[in-house]
Design a protein around this motif. Sequence first.
Motif, PDB file in Angstrom:
ATOM      1  N   LEU A  81       0.490  -0.995  -0.306  1.00  0.00           N
ATOM      2  CA  LEU A  81      -0.461  -0.007   0.065  1.00  0.00           C
ATOM      3  C   LEU A  81       0.858   1.890  -0.705  1.00  0.00           C
ATOM      4  O   LEU A  81       0.010   2.358   0.048  1.00  0.00           O
ATOM      5  CB  LEU A  81      -0.647   0.130   1.171  1.00  0.00           C
ATOM      6  N   ARG A  82       2.044   1.300   0.042  1.00  0.00           N
ATOM      7  CA  ARG A  82       2.796   2.947   0.300  1.00  0.00           C
ATOM      8  C   ARG A  82       3.981   3.139  -1.118  1.00  0.00           C
ATOM      9  O   ARG A  82       3.632   4.169  -1.084  1.00  0.00           O
ATOM     10  CB  ARG A  82       4.451   2.120   1.187  1.00  0.00           C
ATOM     11  N   ALA A  83       3.311   2.862  -2.642  1.00  0.00           N
ATOM     12  CA  ALA A  83       3.707   3.232  -3.539  1.00  0.00           C
ATOM     13  C   ALA A  83       1.911   3.954  -3.855  1.00  0.00           C
ATOM     14  O   ALA A  83       2.588   4.904  -3.981  1.00  0.00           O
ATOM     15  CB  ALA A  83       3.701   2.105  -4.134  1.00  0.00           C
ATOM     16  N   PRO A  84       1.447   2.750  -3.538  1.00  0.00           N
ATOM     17  CA  PRO A  84      -0.227   3.832  -4.009  1.00  0.00           C
ATOM     18  C   PRO A  84      -0.614   4.575  -2.742  1.00  0.00           C
ATOM     19  O   PRO A  84      -1.545   5.888  -3.661  1.00  0.00           O
ATOM     20  CB  PRO A  84      -1.703   2.707  -3.571  1.00  0.00           C
ATOM     21  N   ILE A  87      -0.424   9.094  -4.839  1.00  0.00           N
ATOM     22  CA  ILE A  87      -2.532   9.168  -5.228  1.00  0.00           C
ATOM     23  C   ILE A  87      -2.949  10.076  -4.396  1.00  0.00           C
ATOM     24  O   ILE A  87      -3.769  11.233  -5.040  1.00  0.00           O
ATOM     25  CB  ILE A  87      -3.280   8.270  -5.550  1.00  0.00           C
ATOM     26  N   LEU A  88      -2.729  10.076  -2.979  1.00  0.00           N
ATOM     27  CA  LEU A  88      -2.877  11.296  -1.969  1.00  0.00           C
ATOM     28  C   LEU A  88      -2.761  11.983  -2.355  1.00  0.00           C
ATOM     29  O   LEU A  88      -2.957  13.733  -2.186  1.00  0.00           O
ATOM     30  CB  LEU A  88      -2.434  11.203  -0.762  1.00  0.00           C
ATOM     31  N   MET A  89      -1.395  12.765  -3.401  1.00  0.00           N
ATOM     32  CA  MET A  89      -0.994  13.740  -4.352  1.00  0.00           C
ATOM     33  C   MET A  89      -1.969  14.389  -5.401  1.00  0.00           C
ATOM     34  O   MET A  89      -2.009  15.488  -5.500  1.00  0.00           O
ATOM     35  CB  MET A  89       0.335  13.698  -4.094  1.00  0.00           C
ATOM     36  N   VAL A 290      -6.873   2.261   6.731  1.00  0.00           N
ATOM     37  CA  VAL A 290      -6.610   3.693   6.990  1.00  0.00           C
ATOM     38  C   VAL A 290      -6.043   3.813   5.471  1.00  0.00           C
ATOM     39  O   VAL A 290      -6.519   4.994   5.495  1.00  0.00           O
ATOM     40  CB  VAL A 290      -6.013   3.770   8.265  1.00  0.00           C
ATOM     41  N   ALA A 291      -4.945   2.909   5.731  1.00  0.00           N
ATOM     42  CA  ALA A 291      -4.453   3.237   4.427  1.00  0.00           C
ATOM     43  C   ALA A 291      -5.462   3.255   2.629  1.00  0.00           C
ATOM     44  O   ALA A 291      -5.130   4.043   1.989  1.00  0.00           O
ATOM     45  CB  ALA A 291      -3.178   3.055   3.774  1.00  0.00           C
ATOM     46  N   ALA A 294      -7.735   5.805   2.698  1.00  0.00           N
ATOM     47  CA  ALA A 294      -7.167   7.289   1.914  1.00  0.00           C
ATOM     48  C   ALA A 294      -7.096   7.247   0.910  1.00  0.00           C
ATOM     49  O   ALA A 294      -7.607   8.244   0.013  1.00  0.00           O
ATOM     50  CB  ALA A 294      -6.026   7.761   2.946  1.00  0.00           C
ATOM     51  N   ILE A 295      -6.640   6.189   0.484  1.00  0.00           N
ATOM     52  CA  ILE A 295      -6.952   6.447  -0.839  1.00  0.00           C
ATOM     53  C   ILE A 295      -7.434   6.195  -1.924  1.00  0.00           C
ATOM     54  O   ILE A 295      -8.182   7.194  -3.409  1.00  0.00           O
ATOM     55  CB  ILE A 295      -6.120   4.641  -1.564  1.00  0.00           C
ATOM     56  N   VAL A 296      -9.024   5.568  -1.185  1.00  0.00           N
ATOM     57  CA  VAL A 296     -10.315   5.586  -1.750  1.00  0.00           C
ATOM     58  C   VAL A 296     -10.810   6.692  -2.310  1.00  0.00           C
ATOM     59  O   VAL A 296     -11.174   7.048  -3.023  1.00  0.00           O
ATOM     60  CB  VAL A 296     -11.313   4.155  -1.470  1.00  0.00           C
ATOM     61  N   THR A 297     -10.666   7.093  -1.135  1.00  0.00           N
ATOM     62  CA  THR A 297     -11.001   9.299  -0.608  1.00  0.00           C
ATOM     63  C   THR A 297      -9.839  10.146  -2.265  1.00  0.00           C
ATOM     64  O   THR A 297     -11.028  11.406  -2.226  1.00  0.00           O
ATOM     65  CB  THR A 297     -10.629   9.084   0.491  1.00  0.00           C
ATOM     66  N   ALA A 298      -9.202   9.462  -1.849  1.00  0.00           N
ATOM     67  CA  ALA A 298      -8.414  10.452  -3.053  1.00  0.00           C
ATOM     68  C   ALA A 298      -9.006  10.492  -4.333  1.00  0.00           C
ATOM     69  O   ALA A 298      -8.711  10.844  -5.296  1.00  0.00           O
ATOM     70  CB  ALA A 298      -7.409  10.418  -2.696  1.00  0.00           C
ATOM     71  N   VAL A 299      -9.309   8.817  -5.020  1.00  0.00           N
ATOM     72  CA  VAL A 299     -10.081   8.674  -6.304  1.00  0.00           C
ATOM     73  C   VAL A 299     -11.369   8.572  -6.449  1.00  0.00           C
ATOM     74  O   VAL A 299     -11.630   9.110  -7.452  1.00  0.00           O
ATOM     75  CB  VAL A 299      -9.623   6.874  -6.668  1.00  0.00           C
TER      76      VAL A 299
END
Length: 317
Positions: A81-84, A87-89, A290-291, A294-299
């Motif tokens: 999950l660290r590389a994905p 996407i938060l940026m 949580v990670a 966060a990724i789903v929220t950004a996308v």
Amino acid sequence: GRYPQLALLTLCLGLVSFTFASPLLNAFSRGGIHSILSNCFGDGWGVPFLRSAAFAVVTPIVCIPLGFLFALLAKDCANFLRAPLAILMAPMLMGGVALAFCVKLDVLRSATVVGLIANRAFIPTWGLMLLAQTWQLLTLATYLFWFRLQLVPARIHRFAEGSGLSALEYARDVYWPHARNLAGILTLFISTTSFYEFIKFYLVLRASPGGGTELASHWLLRFYNFYADVDPRVATRMSLAMAGVGIVFAIVVALVAITMTLASIDIGTRWLAKVGSRRPGRHSVRPNFVAACAIVTAVLPVAGLVPYLRWRSFVPI
């Protein structure tokens, strides 16, 4: 001093900045402080600048503590999950125009939302814009905090483990001091960005003084257009003078935002460390959850635009 090169660089940058700012300072002196202050009331700059100031203070107070909290919770997420998480940026890199269209096409398709903001009621209207600003800036703050927390030196971890710190004492004595300088810089960036916000309010709300949604940037544009019909040179000079007032406002607001944001997290971490006693443990489910959230929220808001990607949906300009 200890760093003469840094002092020389600061002096050179100050001289260069003064060179660029000299037309603005000249316009400010020509405009006269009295005429500028007299233009504060009525349809003047006072209310829009105060709206921008409030927006620029509230946004970092929301984004920075939540970003630090989410980064703490996702700190030990799995390697896959660290590389994905980068996407938060994406919401920040999309820019304000693309984000404003995401809000229009995703949120304003709902008749309920449109009905709530149709009369520009305060809570739904400003809640929607704060949500849009938070989506863009909270995700960025979360990723930068998360990345910063990965860089805590191992010797500090070993010392904290040997001292028997609780999980909340870890946050107070290890993680927050390591991220506090970054929090100050992010608060400065978020506050300044929010103070000069323009495009999201313009595209989503059609910002206007009558609707109570006009910010400082919108007022400056309206102020310039009003005088440009009379004399473009006068409009430029007076707009530059008002931009000088805006810079002073933005600096004061940024200092207030930094002070309030950092103080709130300082107080929060100290208070929570006193009431919590659970030792830190190695969990995998919660950080991963949580990670992933966060990724789903950004996308997710961008994914809502997929139905518009069909060729039949495009309208030629």
